[in-house]
Design an enzyme around this catalytic site. Structure first.
Site, PDB file in Angstrom:
ATOM      1  N   LYS A  19      96.957  20.558  27.647  1.00  0.00           N
ATOM      2  CA  LYS A  19      96.896  21.147  26.313  1.00  0.00           C
ATOM      3  C   LYS A  19      97.125  20.091  25.254  1.00  0.00           C
ATOM      4  CE  LYS A  19      98.548  25.668  27.701  1.00  0.00           C
ATOM      5  NZ  LYS A  19      99.738  25.582  28.559  1.00  0.00           N
ATOM      6  N   LYS A  50     106.306  13.269  30.428  1.00  0.00           N
ATOM      7  CA  LYS A  50     106.332  13.880  29.094  1.00  0.00           C
ATOM      8  C   LYS A  50     107.223  13.128  28.126  1.00  0.00           C
ATOM      9  CE  LYS A  50     104.735  18.526  29.914  1.00  0.00           C
ATOM     10  NZ  LYS A  50     104.934  19.946  29.706  1.00  0.00           N
ATOM     11  N   LYS A 106      95.383  14.014  33.803  1.00  0.00           N
ATOM     12  CA  LYS A 106      95.191  15.449  33.959  1.00  0.00           C
ATOM     13  C   LYS A 106      94.652  16.075  32.668  1.00  0.00           C
ATOM     14  CE  LYS A 106      99.088  18.008  33.647  1.00  0.00           C
ATOM     15  NZ  LYS A 106     100.219  18.872  33.890  1.00  0.00           N
TER      16      LYS A 106
HETATM   17  P1  AMP Z   1     100.788  24.481  31.406  1.00  0.00           P
HETATM   18  O1  AMP Z   1      99.508  24.215  30.713  1.00  0.00           O
HETATM   19  O2  AMP Z   1     101.560  23.211  31.642  1.00  0.00           O
HETATM   20  O3  AMP Z   1     101.606  25.571  30.793  1.00  0.00           O
HETATM   21  O4  AMP Z   1     100.403  24.989  32.873  1.00  0.00           O
HETATM   22  C1  AMP Z   1     100.097  26.323  33.222  1.00  0.00           C
HETATM   23  C2  AMP Z   1      99.551  26.382  34.623  1.00  0.00           C
HETATM   24  O5  AMP Z   1      98.284  25.694  34.689  1.00  0.00           O
HETATM   25  C3  AMP Z   1     100.411  25.724  35.702  1.00  0.00           C
HETATM   26  O6  AMP Z   1     100.332  26.472  36.891  1.00  0.00           O
HETATM   27  C4  AMP Z   1      99.793  24.378  35.901  1.00  0.00           C
HETATM   28  O7  AMP Z   1     100.014  23.885  37.201  1.00  0.00           O
HETATM   29  C5  AMP Z   1      98.315  24.696  35.701  1.00  0.00           C
HETATM   30  N1  AMP Z   1      97.616  23.512  35.181  1.00  0.00           N
HETATM   31  C6  AMP Z   1      97.846  22.878  34.006  1.00  0.00           C
HETATM   32  N2  AMP Z   1      97.014  21.830  33.836  1.00  0.00           N
HETATM   33  C7  AMP Z   1      96.233  21.792  34.949  1.00  0.00           C
HETATM   34  C8  AMP Z   1      95.169  20.944  35.381  1.00  0.00           C
HETATM   35  N3  AMP Z   1      94.715  19.944  34.634  1.00  0.00           N
HETATM   36  N4  AMP Z   1      94.593  21.212  36.586  1.00  0.00           N
HETATM   37  C9  AMP Z   1      95.004  22.241  37.338  1.00  0.00           C
HETATM   38  N5  AMP Z   1      96.004  23.089  36.989  1.00  0.00           N
HETATM   39  C10 AMP Z   1      96.610  22.867  35.825  1.00  0.00           C
HETATM   40  N1  TRP Z   2     106.408  24.699  34.176  1.00  0.00           N
HETATM   41  C1  TRP Z   2     105.177  25.428  34.210  1.00  0.00           C
HETATM   42  C2  TRP Z   2     104.066  24.533  33.602  1.00  0.00           C
HETATM   43  O1  TRP Z   2     104.322  23.689  32.798  1.00  0.00           O
HETATM   44  C3  TRP Z   2     105.244  26.728  33.471  1.00  0.00           C
HETATM   45  C4  TRP Z   2     106.268  27.629  34.060  1.00  0.00           C
HETATM   46  C5  TRP Z   2     107.478  27.953  33.507  1.00  0.00           C
HETATM   47  C6  TRP Z   2     106.172  28.301  35.292  1.00  0.00           C
HETATM   48  N2  TRP Z   2     108.141  28.828  34.321  1.00  0.00           N
HETATM   49  C7  TRP Z   2     107.380  29.050  35.413  1.00  0.00           C
HETATM   50  C8  TRP Z   2     105.214  28.343  36.294  1.00  0.00           C
HETATM   51  C9  TRP Z   2     107.622  29.818  36.549  1.00  0.00           C
HETATM   52  C10 TRP Z   2     105.488  29.109  37.423  1.00  0.00           C
HETATM   53  C11 TRP Z   2     106.673  29.833  37.543  1.00  0.00           C
HETATM   54  O2  TRP Z   2     102.958  24.713  33.943  1.00  0.00           O
END
Ligand code: AMP
Ligand code: TRP
Length: 347
Positions: free
Chosen positions: A211, A125, A208
C-alpha cells in the site's frame, strides 16, 4: 500434508472451526492483498464454521495516517465488493472491540523482547531511522496475536509476509497456556497458499507490492479501471527473453516470475499449468493476455466497490453490527484471561 496444501486442493468435506484475518485500512486494496489474502477469505466462507474479518485500524496507526476514517470505510467497501458476506462472516473494525487492545497489553507482558527483535517486518518498516519508529510499530505483532487469540481462531489466511508473526502468535499462546496451566488459547495454524502468496511490484521484482512502499505504477489497485491496468502492465519491467514453457526457466527472472505468478493466481491454476498456455510468448503478447484476465477479475470488483463506498449509511450499519457481534463473542475468553491474570474483580 500441510494445511496450505490441503487448501489449495480443496477440503475433503471437512470444515475449519474458526478463521480470523485482518487488513490495515492504511490505503486502498491492491492486487497483492487480493491474491495473497482476500480471495482466500472469500472461499473460506464455504468451508469454515466461523469467520472474523477485521479492519485493523489500531495496527494502521503505528505509522501516521491522514484519512483513517475514509480509508476504513473504503476498505470495508472493497472487502464487500470482493465477496465477503457480512451476514455469514463477522466483518468489523478493530477499534470497535476494546478487547483487542486490552488483550494486546496483557500479551505484551507474555512475549519476550528477544522474540520481537527477530521480526523482519519491523526492520523493513522502521528502516534506517529506527529511533524514530513508534513503539507501537515494534509491538505491532503482539496486537496481532491478541486479534487472533481472542476468538479461538484455528486458521489464519494471510500472505507469506505474515508467517513470522503467526509463529510468534503460536509462541505467545503456548507460553500463556503453560504459564496458567489452562488451555485458554487455541494455537492457530498459518494458512499460506503457494500461488499469489507474495505479489511483487510491477516495477521491481525484488520488492513486495504494498500500500505504501511501492510506487503507484508498481501497484495494481482495486480502484484502477481497465485503462490504468493496461498502462501499468505495459510499463511493467520485464527482460528480453520469451516466456519459458517450464517453471525452471523462470529462476532468476524475478519480474517474469512475478507476472506469470499473477496470471496463474488470477486463473486459479498452478504456475506450471499457466506456462502451458503462455510459454513461448513474447512479453508484449503475454501482457495483452494478462490485461484481459485482470480486467475480467478485478474491474467488476472495483466498480462494485465504488457503488458501495457511496452508501455510507449501509457500510456503517454493517460495521456496527459486526463490532457488536465481535465484542459479544470475545467477552467470555477475555474474562477467562482476566481471571487467569488474577486481576481483582472490583465490580
Ligand atoms: P496489509 O496490506 O499489510 O494490511 O496486508 C493485508 C493482507 O494482504 C495480509 O494477509 C498480507 O499478507 C497480504 N499481502 C499484503 N501485500 C501482499 C503482497 N504483495 N502479496 C501477497 N499478499 C500480500
Ligand atoms: N499484520 C497484518 C498485515 O500487515 C494485518 C493483521 C493484523 C492481521 N491483525 C491480524 C492478519 C490478524 C491476520 C490476523 O498484513
Amino acid at each position: 500434508m500441510t494445511d496450505s496444501t490441503i487448501f489449495s486442493r480443496g477440503f475433503a468435506g471437512e470444515k475449519l472451526a474458526c478463521v480470523f484475518s485482518g487488513i490495515q485500512p492504511s490505503g486502498g486494496l491492491h492486487l497483492g492483498n487480493y491474491l495473497g489474502a482476500v480471495r482466500h477469505w472469500v472461499s473460506l466462507q464455504d468451508c469454515s464454521e466461523r469467520r472474523f474479518y477485521c479492519l485493523v485500524d489500531c495496527h494502521a496507526i503505528t505509522v501516521s495516517q491522514s484519512s483513517l476514517r475514509d480509508q476504513t470505510l473504503s476498505m470495508a467497501a472493497a472487502l464487500l465488493a470482493c465477496g465477503i458476506d457480512a451476514e455469514s462472516s463477522v466483518l468489523f473494525v478493530q477499534s470497535s472491540n476494546p478487547h483487542h487492545t486490552e488483550l494486546g497489553w496483557i500479551l505484551s507482558c507474555v512475549a519476550r523482547m528477544g522474540w520481537l527483535q527477530r521480526m523482519t517486518q519491523f526492520k523493513e518498516k522502521a528502516g534506517k531511522d529506527r529511533e524514530q519508529a513508534s513503539v507501537g510499530l515494534y509491538v505491532y505483532p503482539v496486537l496481532m496475536a491478541a486479534d487472533i487469540l481472542l476468538y479461538g481462531t484455528t486458521h489464519v489466511p494471510v500472505g507469506d509476509d505474515q508467517k513470522q508473526h503467526l509463529e510468534l502468535t503460536r509462541d505467545i499462546a503456548q507460553r500463556f497456556n503453560h504459564g496458567c496451566g489452562k488451555e485458554i488459547f487455541s494455537v492457530p495454524t498459518p494458512f499460506i497458499v503457494a500461488s499469489g502468496a507474495r505479489v511483487m511490484s510491477l516495477r521491481d521484482g525484488s520488492v513486495k507490492m504494498s500500500k505504501s512502499g511501492s510506487s503507484a505504477m508498481g501497484r495494481l489497485d482495486l480502484t484502477d479501471g481497465l485503462d490504468e491496468i493496461a498502462l501499468k502492465v505495459r510499463k511493467a519491467k520485464t527482460d528480453s527473453t520469451v516466456l519459458p514453457s517450464e517453471e525452471a526457466g523462470l529462476e532468476g527472472r524475478l519480474e517474469a516470475k512475478n507476472l506469470v505468478g499473477i496470471y496463474a493466481a488470477l486463473r486459479e491454476v498452478e504456475v506450471s499449468e499457466a506456462l502451458r498456455d503462455v510459454g513461448g510468448m513474447s512479453f508484449s503478447k503475454f501482457k495483452d493476455v494478462l490485461v484481459d484476465v485482470l480486467g475480467e477479475v478485478m474491474v467488476p470488483k472495483g466498480e462494485e466497490m465504488r457503488r458501495l463506498r457511496a452508501d455510507e449509511g449501509y457500510l456503517m450499519e454493517v460495521l456496527k453490527k459486526g463490532g457488536e457481534h465481535a465484542r459479544a463473542l470475545s467477552e467470555g475468553r477475555m474474562e477467562r484471561v482476566r481471571r487467569a491474570m488474577e486481576f481483582l474483580e472490583v465490580d
